[in-house]
Write a protein that holds these residues in place. Structure first.
Motif, mmCIF file in Angstrom:
data_model
loop_
_atom_site.group_PDB
_atom_site.id
_atom_site.type_symbol
_atom_site.label_atom_id
_atom_site.label_comp_id
_atom_site.label_asym_id
_atom_site.label_seq_id
_atom_site.Cartn_x
_atom_site.Cartn_y
_atom_site.Cartn_z
ATOM 1 N N HIS A 264 41.802 20.845 24.227
ATOM 2 C CA HIS A 264 42.104 19.760 23.285
ATOM 3 C C HIS A 264 40.834 19.325 22.552
ATOM 4 C CE1 HIS A 264 43.910 16.192 21.561
ATOM 5 N NE2 HIS A 264 42.913 15.466 22.057
ATOM 6 N N LEU A 265 39.726 19.208 23.278
ATOM 7 C CA LEU A 265 38.451 18.818 22.682
ATOM 8 C C LEU A 265 38.025 19.806 21.601
ATOM 9 C CD1 LEU A 265 35.592 17.410 22.607
ATOM 10 C CD2 LEU A 265 34.957 19.012 24.433
ATOM 11 N N LEU A 266 38.026 21.095 21.930
ATOM 12 C CA LEU A 266 37.537 22.107 21.005
ATOM 13 C C LEU A 266 38.438 22.264 19.777
ATOM 14 C CD1 LEU A 266 36.342 24.848 23.533
ATOM 15 C CD2 LEU A 266 34.952 23.200 22.276
ATOM 16 N N GLU A 267 39.731 22.110 19.980
ATOM 17 C CA GLU A 267 40.647 22.257 18.849
ATOM 18 C C GLU A 267 40.599 21.042 17.930
ATOM 19 O OE1 GLU A 267 45.270 23.464 17.819
ATOM 20 O OE2 GLU A 267 44.697 23.007 19.884
ATOM 21 N N SER A 268 40.612 19.844 18.510
ATOM 22 C CA SER A 268 40.668 18.627 17.700
ATOM 23 C C SER A 268 39.350 18.305 17.016
ATOM 24 C CB SER A 268 41.093 17.435 18.567
ATOM 25 O OG SER A 268 40.163 17.228 19.625
ATOM 26 N N LYS A 269 38.223 18.571 17.693
ATOM 27 C CA LYS A 269 36.917 18.186 17.143
ATOM 28 C C LYS A 269 36.210 19.322 16.418
ATOM 29 C CE LYS A 269 32.658 15.736 18.399
ATOM 30 N NZ LYS A 269 31.906 15.048 19.475
ATOM 31 N N TYR A 270 36.422 20.573 16.873
ATOM 32 C CA TYR A 270 35.659 21.686 16.308
ATOM 33 C C TYR A 270 36.540 22.754 15.656
ATOM 34 C CZ TYR A 270 31.929 19.572 19.068
ATOM 35 O OH TYR A 270 31.008 18.686 19.596
ATOM 36 N N ASN A 271 37.843 22.515 15.602
ATOM 37 C CA ASN A 271 38.777 23.448 14.955
ATOM 38 C C ASN A 271 38.721 24.847 15.576
ATOM 39 O OD1 ASN A 271 40.832 23.931 13.051
ATOM 40 N ND2 ASN A 271 39.391 24.802 11.603
ATOM 41 N N ILE A 272 38.511 24.886 16.889
ATOM 42 C CA ILE A 272 38.519 26.150 17.631
ATOM 43 C C ILE A 272 39.914 26.317 18.240
ATOM 44 C CG2 ILE A 272 37.555 27.404 19.599
ATOM 45 C CD1 ILE A 272 34.956 25.845 19.132
ATOM 46 N N ASN A 273 40.612 27.383 17.891
ATOM 47 C CA ASN A 273 42.027 27.484 18.250
ATOM 48 C C ASN A 273 42.363 28.581 19.260
ATOM 49 O OD1 ASN A 273 41.536 29.544 16.378
ATOM 50 N ND2 ASN A 273 42.402 28.330 14.710
ATOM 51 N N HIS A 274 41.348 29.254 19.815
ATOM 52 C CA HIS A 274 41.620 30.239 20.874
ATOM 53 C C HIS A 274 40.505 30.093 21.904
ATOM 54 C CE1 HIS A 274 43.460 34.084 22.337
ATOM 55 N NE2 HIS A 274 42.301 34.117 22.968
ATOM 56 N N VAL A 275 40.824 29.511 23.054
ATOM 57 C CA VAL A 275 39.802 29.157 24.046
ATOM 58 C C VAL A 275 40.081 29.867 25.365
ATOM 59 C CG1 VAL A 275 38.731 27.271 25.342
ATOM 60 C CG2 VAL A 275 39.489 26.895 22.967
ATOM 61 N N THR A 276 39.042 30.484 25.930
ATOM 62 C CA THR A 276 39.116 31.088 27.260
ATOM 63 C C THR A 276 37.996 30.495 28.112
ATOM 64 O OG1 THR A 276 39.973 33.167 26.357
ATOM 65 C CG2 THR A 276 39.072 33.224 28.590
ATOM 66 N N ILE A 277 38.377 29.879 29.228
ATOM 67 C CA ILE A 277 37.409 29.233 30.119
ATOM 68 C C ILE A 277 37.476 29.870 31.502
ATOM 69 C CG2 ILE A 277 36.700 27.067 31.208
ATOM 70 C CD1 ILE A 277 36.257 27.092 28.214
ATOM 71 N N GLN A 278 36.318 30.149 32.079
ATOM 72 C CA GLN A 278 36.242 30.660 33.446
ATOM 73 C C GLN A 278 35.516 29.634 34.308
ATOM 74 O OE1 GLN A 278 35.028 34.771 34.072
ATOM 75 N NE2 GLN A 278 33.791 34.182 35.841
ATOM 76 N N ALA A 279 36.209 29.145 35.333
ATOM 77 C CA ALA A 279 35.616 28.151 36.233
ATOM 78 C C ALA A 279 34.883 28.834 37.379
ATOM 79 C CB ALA A 279 36.705 27.229 36.772
ATOM 80 N N GLU A 280 33.706 28.313 37.726
ATOM 81 C CA GLU A 280 32.899 28.829 38.820
ATOM 82 C C GLU A 280 32.317 27.653 39.600
ATOM 83 O OE1 GLU A 280 31.339 32.894 36.557
ATOM 84 O OE2 GLU A 280 30.151 31.048 36.451
ATOM 85 N N CYS A 281 31.938 27.929 40.827
ATOM 86 C CA CYS A 281 31.365 26.863 41.658
ATOM 87 C C CYS A 281 29.833 26.928 41.613
ATOM 88 C CB CYS A 281 31.881 26.973 43.083
ATOM 89 S SG CYS A 281 31.407 25.584 44.127
ATOM 90 N N GLN A 282 29.225 27.912 42.266
ATOM 91 C CA GLN A 282 27.775 28.035 42.297
ATOM 92 C C GLN A 282 27.254 29.099 41.319
ATOM 93 O OE1 GLN A 282 25.839 25.958 43.924
ATOM 94 N NE2 GLN A 282 27.621 24.892 44.777
ATOM 95 N N ARG A 283 28.081 30.099 41.092
ATOM 96 C CA ARG A 283 27.645 31.226 40.259
ATOM 97 C C ARG A 283 27.297 30.756 38.838
ATOM 98 N NH1 ARG A 283 30.622 35.070 37.081
ATOM 99 N NH2 ARG A 283 29.620 37.117 37.017
ATOM 100 N N GLY A 284 26.106 31.109 38.377
ATOM 101 C CA GLY A 284 25.699 30.818 37.011
ATOM 102 C C GLY A 284 25.133 29.433 36.780
ATOM 103 N N ARG A 285 24.937 28.654 37.827
ATOM 104 C CA ARG A 285 24.435 27.287 37.642
ATOM 105 C C ARG A 285 23.058 27.260 36.976
ATOM 106 N NH1 ARG A 285 26.609 22.734 39.956
ATOM 107 N NH2 ARG A 285 28.485 23.063 41.242
ATOM 108 N N ASP A 286 22.262 28.284 37.199
ATOM 109 C CA ASP A 286 20.914 28.317 36.633
ATOM 110 C C ASP A 286 20.842 29.045 35.294
ATOM 111 O OD1 ASP A 286 19.935 26.968 38.880
ATOM 112 O OD2 ASP A 286 19.649 28.857 39.993
ATOM 113 N N GLU A 287 21.995 29.508 34.793
ATOM 114 C CA GLU A 287 21.995 30.247 33.536
ATOM 115 C C GLU A 287 21.988 29.303 32.340
ATOM 116 O OE1 GLU A 287 25.000 33.216 33.233
ATOM 117 O OE2 GLU A 287 24.578 34.092 35.189
ATOM 118 N N THR A 288 21.511 29.820 31.228
ATOM 119 C CA THR A 288 21.468 29.032 29.993
ATOM 120 C C THR A 288 22.831 29.046 29.301
ATOM 121 O OG1 THR A 288 20.699 30.987 28.792
ATOM 122 C CG2 THR A 288 19.015 29.473 29.633
#
Length: 301
Positions: A264-288
């Motif tokens: 909802h945030l990306l579509e309403s504020k940034y007009n991004i209409n195709h979103v893919t999100i991957q949730a992780e716990c510890q993996r990638g915490r130190d990545e940029t």
């Protein structure tokens, strides 16, 4: 944009108009000896082909997604826009070369015939522009085709002015000079389309405030980090976005609530209409924010 505004009948009408203009201007150019008229005739011939290609691309882009094209066929219109604009650039170079040669070897021109044919061409081109105007603001493909006929209208105006002058004053350099001016204008109008379509085809990142996106995502309750962000455009309207987020250990059902907030945030504020999100716990915490692995070059936050 409702592409039905630029339907098959309109494309057919514009194609027939351009084909008719081409025949008339070739005959008129040969009889009058006008390079500007002949160059406009070949410009119209290219327009007829580009209009057909634009319509075919529009039809193809409407096909649904399938196992071979999981993102659909939207890029067909981008390819058509690129080829149309590229043709305009090549044609402009050709016209400038021919005009320079004519400057070195001026020829007599019948201004009266040149004027009559140019007026007929202007009327037909303006009518074509009106038929395509509805979709020219929302589709690069239709805009490229629209620019073809609009540049033809400008060509006709230039030829009309030149013909009126030549009817009363013998200025042999005027006809090729008009040709150069029109060619430069055509190239000037086509170049931005070349740049934008190449950017889309190369999957360049759209112009978004990625720092603000990161802050907005991190402001959502339950998200502790965001990294490995990718964004690209399928066409001039559809932005594809993917990212990894870090959350505390939770159920998948709880993650879905966070996903919906991000979408909802990306579509309403940034007009991004195709979103893919991957949730992780510890993996990638130190990545940029942008992944710098695998020899990929990205900006780092």
């Amino acid at each position: 944009m409702d592409k039905r505004k630029v339907n098959g009948r309109r494309f057919l009408a514009v194609t027939l108009l351009n084909a008719t203009i081409t025949v008339v201007e070739i005959i008129g150019g040969v009889v009058s000896g006008s390079l500007a008229l002949l160059s406009d005739a070949f410009h119209n011939l290219g327009d007829s082909l580009s209009i057909v290609m634009g319509y075919v691309a529009q039809v193809i882009s409407g096909r649904p997604e399938n196992s071979r094209r999981t993102f659909g066929y939207r890029r067909a219109e981008i390819l058509s826009a690129f080829l149309n604009a590229l043709f305009l650039i090549v044609m402009s170079i050709f016209l400038i070369v021919e005009a320079i040669q004519r400057l070195q070897h001026p020829a007599h021109i019948n201004g009266k015939i040149m004027l009559i044919v140019a007026v007929v061409g202007l009327i037909a081109n303006l009518l074509s522009a009106v038929l395509l105007h509805a979709g020219s603001h929302d589709s690069l493909n239709i805009k490229a085709t629209y620019l073809h006929v609009l540049s033809d209208s400008l060509s006709s105006v230039a030829v009309i002015i030149g013909a009126i002058i030549l009817m009363y004053i013998n200025v042999p350099w005027l006809d090729p000079l008009l040709t150069i001016a029109v060619a430069l204008y055509i190239a000037f109008e086509a170049w931005p389309i070349i740049k934008q379509t190449i950017s889309i085809l190369m999957q360049s990142a759209p112009q978004l405030d990625y720092d603000a996106i990161q802050k907005d995502i991190l402001a959502i309750d339950g998200i502790e980090g965001v990294h490995h962000l990718h964004a690209w455009s399928m066409d001039e309207h559809r932005i594809i976005f993917s990212a990894h987020i870090n959350c505390h250990d939770m159920k998948i059902s709880e993650c879905e609530h966070i996903y919906r907030q991000i979408e909802h945030l990306l579509e309403s504020k940034y007009n991004i209409n195709h979103v893919t999100i991957q949730a992780e716990c510890q993996r990638g915490r130190d990545e940029t924010l942008f992944d710098t692995n695998d020899d990929e070059i990205h900006l780092c936050h």
